[in-house]
Design a protein around this motif. Structure first.
Motif, mmCIF file in Angstrom:
data_model
loop_
_atom_site.group_PDB
_atom_site.id
_atom_site.type_symbol
_atom_site.label_atom_id
_atom_site.label_comp_id
_atom_site.label_asym_id
_atom_site.label_seq_id
_atom_site.Cartn_x
_atom_site.Cartn_y
_atom_site.Cartn_z
ATOM 1 N N PHE A 175 59.335 44.409 39.087
ATOM 2 C CA PHE A 175 59.177 45.061 37.798
ATOM 3 C C PHE A 175 57.689 45.233 37.449
ATOM 4 O O PHE A 175 56.826 44.587 38.049
ATOM 5 N N PRO A 176 57.400 46.099 36.476
ATOM 6 C CA PRO A 176 55.988 46.414 36.177
ATOM 7 C C PRO A 176 55.249 45.326 35.399
ATOM 8 O O PRO A 176 54.814 45.520 34.263
ATOM 9 N N PHE A 177 55.148 44.184 36.018
ATOM 10 C CA PHE A 177 54.345 43.084 35.473
ATOM 11 C C PHE A 177 53.384 42.617 36.562
ATOM 12 O O PHE A 177 53.693 42.708 37.756
ATOM 13 N N TYR A 178 52.233 42.095 36.134
ATOM 14 C CA TYR A 178 51.291 41.582 37.125
ATOM 15 C C TYR A 178 50.505 40.430 36.511
ATOM 16 O O TYR A 178 50.035 40.505 35.366
ATOM 17 N N GLN A 179 50.363 39.358 37.311
ATOM 18 C CA GLN A 179 49.587 38.208 36.864
ATOM 19 C C GLN A 179 48.111 38.492 37.109
ATOM 20 O O GLN A 179 47.658 38.567 38.243
ATOM 21 N N ILE A 180 47.353 38.652 36.026
ATOM 22 C CA ILE A 180 45.963 39.083 36.163
ATOM 23 C C ILE A 180 44.985 37.912 36.298
ATOM 24 O O ILE A 180 43.862 38.090 36.761
ATOM 25 N N SER B 216 41.002 38.461 37.297
ATOM 26 C CA SER B 216 40.168 37.647 38.177
ATOM 27 C C SER B 216 39.834 38.381 39.466
ATOM 28 O O SER B 216 40.532 39.313 39.866
ATOM 29 N N ARG B 217 38.755 37.973 40.088
ATOM 30 C CA ARG B 217 38.235 38.659 41.267
ATOM 31 C C ARG B 217 39.264 38.700 42.407
ATOM 32 O O ARG B 217 39.431 39.729 43.048
ATOM 33 N N ASP B 218 39.944 37.606 42.636
ATOM 34 C CA ASP B 218 40.887 37.559 43.750
ATOM 35 C C ASP B 218 42.180 38.321 43.476
ATOM 36 O O ASP B 218 42.970 38.557 44.387
ATOM 37 N N GLN C 151 35.225 41.746 38.909
ATOM 38 C CA GLN C 151 36.349 41.516 38.010
ATOM 39 C C GLN C 151 36.586 42.763 37.167
ATOM 40 O O GLN C 151 35.853 43.744 37.261
ATOM 41 N N ALA C 152 37.620 42.711 36.338
ATOM 42 C CA ALA C 152 37.918 43.840 35.458
ATOM 43 C C ALA C 152 38.461 43.322 34.140
ATOM 44 O O ALA C 152 39.037 42.224 34.068
ATOM 45 N N LYS C 153 38.287 44.140 33.109
ATOM 46 C CA LYS C 153 38.812 43.778 31.796
ATOM 47 C C LYS C 153 39.863 44.800 31.381
ATOM 48 O O LYS C 153 39.633 46.004 31.443
ATOM 49 N N ILE C 154 41.008 44.298 30.970
ATOM 50 C CA ILE C 154 42.121 45.167 30.578
ATOM 51 C C ILE C 154 41.809 45.880 29.267
ATOM 52 O O ILE C 154 41.312 45.266 28.311
ATOM 53 N N ILE C 155 42.126 47.169 29.210
ATOM 54 C CA ILE C 155 42.038 47.941 27.964
ATOM 55 C C ILE C 155 43.463 48.148 27.479
ATOM 56 O O ILE C 155 44.285 48.781 28.146
#
Length: 297
Positions: free
Chosen positions: A236-241, A280-282, A262-266
């Protein structure tokens, strides 16, 4: 995902040769017919008066014969289609597209010779020129029949591809319907409620306490760990960030890259979540691939 409605017109008419191409072919065939029985060089013949008179008659007449085959075939495609009445169609195509055309050619050419006071039998037309006309008529009928089946094969291929996409899309919709039917148990104080997954913005695990944040701003407790949720929501469309947050792609507008890969969610405009939105980077590459796939759907 927007469902694409594939509209296929089974009655779509086949486009055959343009009249301009038929006119050009008629000119070439007429020239061959006129010069076939002549012994003189072509360059000499084309400047003679008899050649011009013969072409003035032969070219329009050949064009009309070919045009008859053209329009006859188009009408038969509508009223006696190959796909449902192939036996009748084969007979009518032969009668109207071959026998009638050859009979008309014989009658008109014979009348032409008689009108100019020439002996039709001694002219050798039936032995020399008529076979050319016969092959022209047969070739055009065969060409149009082959053309019809080639075009319909291509249309059928497109239709099959469209149906495959449509069926795949239906399967996606069923999968989504299955997803939307999924519920997860949450708690609010002593109350236990069922939360639908399509209402979820994210899950958070903080100091062995789990939370679920809904798109409407509500927050509840959940007993499931993120590892358990990852297994449950794998398709399903979920992801552990990161270590503490698993987010729904339906809550994400985009992301921006920050330092250390890394990235920041908008978040979408209507959302405010009091959780860490740092990817997170990994986990960034995996997140990026899943997010791109989600956008395509």
């Amino acid at each position: 995902m927007n469902t694409k409605i594939i509209a296929i017109d089974n009655q779509k008419k086949v486009k055959y040769l343009h009249w301009g191409i038929i006119l050009l072919i008629a000119l070439i065939i007429s020239h061959v017919i006129v010069v076939e029985s002549q012994m003189k060089p072509v360059l000499v013949l084309v400047h003679q008066y008899n050649y011009k008179v013969a072409m003035a008659f032969s070219w329009p007449f050949t064009f009309l014969l070919m045009l008859w085959i053209h329009f006859c075939t188009k009408k038969l495609d509508v009223y006696v289609p190959w796909t449902s009445k192939w036996g009748w169609r084969l007979g009518l195509q032969f009668i109207l597209g071959v026998l009638l055309v050859l009979t008309l050619d014989y009658a008109v050419v014979k009348s032409y010779f008689i009108a100019f006071g020439q002996d039709f039998k001694k002219s050798g037309y039936m032995e020399i020129e008529f076979p050319i006309v016969r092959w022209m008529v047969l070739f055009m009928n065969v060409l149009y029949i082959a053309w019809f089946f080639i075009i319909n094969f291509r249309n059928s291929t497109r239709m099959n591809d469209g149906l495959k996409d449509y069926i795949a899309n239906l399967n996606d919709q069923k999968e989504k319907a299955r997803f939307y039917a999924q519920k997860i148990e949450a708690k609010l104080g002593k109350k236990i409620i069922q939360v639908e997954l399509n209402e979820v913005a994210c899950f958070e695990r903080e100091e062995n306490i789990g939370y679920v944040y809904l798109l409407d701003g509500r927050k509840f407790n959940v007993d499931l760990k993120l590892s358990e949720l990852a297994t449950l929501l794998d398709s399903f469309p979920f992801y552990q960030i990161n270590r503490s947050v698993m987010i729904s792609f339906s809550a994400i507008e985009g992301y921006e890259k920050v330092k250390n890969k890394q990235a920041k969610i908008i978040l979408k405009d209507f959302l405010e979540l009091d959780v860490s939105l740092l990817v997170s980077r990994d986990r960034f590459e995996g997140f990026k691939k899943r997010f791109d796939l989600f956008k395509l759907s």
